[in-house]
Design a protein around this motif. Structure first.
Motif, mmCIF file in Angstrom:
data_model
loop_
_atom_site.group_PDB
_atom_site.id
_atom_site.type_symbol
_atom_site.label_atom_id
_atom_site.label_comp_id
_atom_site.label_asym_id
_atom_site.label_seq_id
_atom_site.Cartn_x
_atom_site.Cartn_y
_atom_site.Cartn_z
ATOM 1 N N GLY A 122 58.992 52.846 55.102
ATOM 2 C CA GLY A 122 58.399 53.765 56.064
ATOM 3 C C GLY A 122 56.917 53.472 56.247
ATOM 4 N N PHE A 123 56.389 53.862 57.400
ATOM 5 C CA PHE A 123 54.993 53.572 57.708
ATOM 6 C C PHE A 123 54.038 54.256 56.729
ATOM 7 N N ASN A 124 54.436 55.405 56.210
ATOM 8 C CA ASN A 124 53.581 56.143 55.281
ATOM 9 C C ASN A 124 53.994 55.940 53.825
ATOM 10 N N GLY A 125 54.923 55.021 53.588
ATOM 11 C CA GLY A 125 55.424 54.816 52.231
ATOM 12 C C GLY A 125 54.606 53.851 51.404
ATOM 13 N N TRP A 126 53.633 53.203 52.028
ATOM 14 C CA TRP A 126 52.798 52.261 51.298
ATOM 15 C C TRP A 126 51.431 52.192 51.968
ATOM 16 N N SER A 127 50.473 51.646 51.264
ATOM 17 C CA SER A 127 49.129 51.491 51.828
ATOM 18 C C SER A 127 48.472 50.264 51.212
ATOM 19 N N LYS A 128 47.343 49.879 51.769
ATOM 20 C CA LYS A 128 46.601 48.731 51.248
ATOM 21 C C LYS A 128 45.117 49.055 51.244
ATOM 22 N N ARG A 129 44.400 48.429 50.335
ATOM 23 C CA ARG A 129 42.950 48.597 50.302
ATOM 24 C C ARG A 129 42.307 47.315 49.804
ATOM 25 N N ILE A 130 41.156 47.006 50.341
ATOM 26 C CA ILE A 130 40.420 45.807 49.946
ATOM 27 C C ILE A 130 39.517 46.147 48.767
ATOM 28 N N ILE A 131 39.669 45.393 47.688
ATOM 29 C CA ILE A 131 38.843 45.585 46.498
ATOM 30 C C ILE A 131 37.563 44.763 46.595
ATOM 31 N N ALA A 132 37.695 43.531 47.070
ATOM 32 C CA ALA A 132 36.523 42.656 47.179
ATOM 33 C C ALA A 132 36.724 41.683 48.323
ATOM 34 N N LEU A 133 35.640 41.411 49.025
ATOM 35 C CA LEU A 133 35.632 40.388 50.071
ATOM 36 C C LEU A 133 34.322 39.635 49.919
ATOM 37 N N GLN A 134 34.414 38.403 49.420
ATOM 38 C CA GLN A 134 33.219 37.692 48.960
ATOM 39 C C GLN A 134 33.074 36.339 49.646
ATOM 40 N N ASN A 135 31.856 36.036 50.062
ATOM 41 C CA ASN A 135 31.528 34.707 50.563
ATOM 42 C C ASN A 135 31.309 33.796 49.359
ATOM 43 N N ILE A 136 32.198 32.816 49.170
ATOM 44 C CA ILE A 136 32.085 31.906 48.026
ATOM 45 C C ILE A 136 31.764 30.491 48.504
ATOM 46 N N SER A 137 31.167 30.376 49.661
ATOM 47 C CA SER A 137 30.940 29.068 50.278
ATOM 48 C C SER A 137 30.129 28.138 49.404
ATOM 49 N N ARG A 153 33.635 29.729 53.293
ATOM 50 C CA ARG A 153 34.813 30.031 52.489
ATOM 51 C C ARG A 153 34.709 31.472 52.001
ATOM 52 N N TYR A 154 35.760 32.257 52.266
ATOM 53 C CA TYR A 154 35.786 33.654 51.839
ATOM 54 C C TYR A 154 36.977 33.902 50.928
ATOM 55 N N LEU A 155 36.747 34.703 49.897
ATOM 56 C CA LEU A 155 37.796 35.119 48.974
ATOM 57 C C LEU A 155 37.967 36.627 49.081
ATOM 58 N N CYS A 156 39.217 37.060 49.183
ATOM 59 C CA CYS A 156 39.515 38.488 49.292
ATOM 60 C C CYS A 156 40.488 38.896 48.193
ATOM 61 N N VAL A 157 40.220 40.023 47.561
ATOM 62 C CA VAL A 157 41.150 40.650 46.617
ATOM 63 C C VAL A 157 41.588 41.967 47.233
ATOM 64 N N LEU A 158 42.890 42.135 47.398
ATOM 65 C CA LEU A 158 43.448 43.301 48.087
ATOM 66 C C LEU A 158 44.565 43.904 47.242
ATOM 67 N N GLU A 159 44.724 45.214 47.319
ATOM 68 C CA GLU A 159 45.745 45.911 46.535
ATOM 69 C C GLU A 159 46.722 46.633 47.457
ATOM 70 N N VAL A 160 48.022 46.454 47.181
ATOM 71 C CA VAL A 160 49.087 47.184 47.874
ATOM 72 C C VAL A 160 49.558 48.309 46.956
ATOM 73 N N LEU A 161 49.645 49.519 47.494
ATOM 74 C CA LEU A 161 50.032 50.700 46.718
ATOM 75 C C LEU A 161 51.314 51.297 47.286
ATOM 76 N N ILE A 162 52.289 51.563 46.408
ATOM 77 C CA ILE A 162 53.532 52.235 46.793
ATOM 78 C C ILE A 162 53.666 53.450 45.876
ATOM 79 N N PRO A 163 53.023 54.562 46.217
ATOM 80 C CA PRO A 163 52.897 55.696 45.291
ATOM 81 C C PRO A 163 54.217 56.337 44.888
ATOM 82 N N ALA A 164 55.204 56.389 45.780
ATOM 83 C CA ALA A 164 56.469 57.051 45.452
ATOM 84 C C ALA A 164 57.188 56.369 44.294
ATOM 85 N N TYR A 165 56.909 55.086 44.069
ATOM 86 C CA TYR A 165 57.563 54.334 42.995
ATOM 87 C C TYR A 165 56.583 53.959 41.884
ATOM 88 N N GLY A 166 55.338 54.418 42.006
ATOM 89 C CA GLY A 166 54.337 54.108 40.997
ATOM 90 C C GLY A 166 54.025 52.632 40.892
#
Length: 278
Positions: A122-137, A153-166
């Motif tokens: 479902g559209f509301n069953g998960w979410s995402k958030r960016i933890i870090a977005l860094q220029n590592i050139s 060169r950019y490096l990104c760390v992102l987290e996917v959250l599915i709260p109903a299933y922990g």
């Protein structure tokens, strides 16, 4: 009955492929495509639907690929020898299994990952958030005289959250491109912004690779997190991750696994969700 496992990779199993033929040529290819899409998407999420003209004879055939083998089987049982959207009946078959062929699993791009997650969670069953977005050139290159061409060169760390299933899963993505210095700084900034989006999209795809969907016969879905051998990204705190990025303690080339090409999409970056950026 045991659940079927659906991963966020390109489906390659033959039992997920459906062939449809005896398609009349009385309609345009566009009309046929949308008619097939309307019918066969009722049975489950589709990875691809492609139409081809018959060799030498009027009419068409189609190849449809599902993410779930159970959906492909249900489509055959419900649609074979049925008229559906035309006067003559269609012929529908699940692909006969071919032995001896093994295909490497390729990652879905971020857009398909989101579509698959929306379908099952479902559209509301998960979410995402960016933890870090860094220029590592410049982290692994010697400083030198300014050049006409600049490797960004950019490096990104992102987290996917599915709260109903922990369940939570982090992904890492790296995007790089050699940019030519422009007299117009606006153009350079726009290309840099696109590069940041590519890194975020790759990180999203990477995060989904550690998530498995367990689809039951009754339609219910469970979610499992699969811990990789190297679980550094998920185990560290956000502060520790920022420290690793700052000292270039990532082997960035390992974060470009084989998969679908990313298509630049709309991503909104919120300042409170971003890490420090050079």
């Amino acid at each position: 009955m045991d659940p079927e496992i659906v991963s966020f990779t390109i489906p390659t199993e033959s039992n997920k492929i459906v062939f449809v033929w005896n398609i009349s040529a009385l309609r345009s290819e566009e009309e046929i495509y949308f008619s097939l899409l309307q019918v066969f998407s009722q049975f489950g999420a589709l990875y691809t639907l492609k139409i081809f003209p018959n060799a030498g004879d009027p009419g068409y055939y189609a190849v449809i690929k599902y993410y779930c083998a159970r959906d492909a089987r249900r489509a055959q049982e419900a649609c074979d020898h049925k008229n559906l959207f035309q006067d003559s009946p269609l012929k529908v078959r699940v692909c006969v299994k071919q032995k001896g062929f093994q295909y490497k699993s390729l990652l879905l791009n971020s857009s398909r990952c989101q579509d698959l997650a929306n379908h099952y969670l479902g559209f509301n069953g998960w979410s995402k958030r960016i933890i870090a977005l860094q220029n590592i050139s410049g982290l692994d290159e010697d400083e030198g005289d300014p050049q006409e061409e600049i490797k960004q060169r950019y490096l990104c760390v992102l987290e996917v959250l599915i709260p109903a299933y922990g369940v939570s899963s982090r992904g890492v993505g790296v995007a790089e491109e050699t940019l030519i210095k422009q007299k117009d700084p606006t153009d350079f900034l726009q290309k840099t912004g696109n590069l940041q989006k590519y890194a975020a999209q790759k990180a999203l795809s990477d995060a989904f690779q550690k998530i498995l969907l367990l689809v039951f016969e009754n339609g219910k879905v469970a979610v499992e997190y699969v811990s990789p051998d190297d679980n550094t990204v998920d185990c560290l705190t956000e502060e520790e991750l920022q420290g690793l990025i700052q000292v270039n303690d990532f082997t960035w080339t390992s974060f470009n696994p084989d998969g679908e090409e990313e298509i630049l999409g709309e991503l909104t970056f919120h300042e409170d969700a971003l890490g420090a950026e050079d």
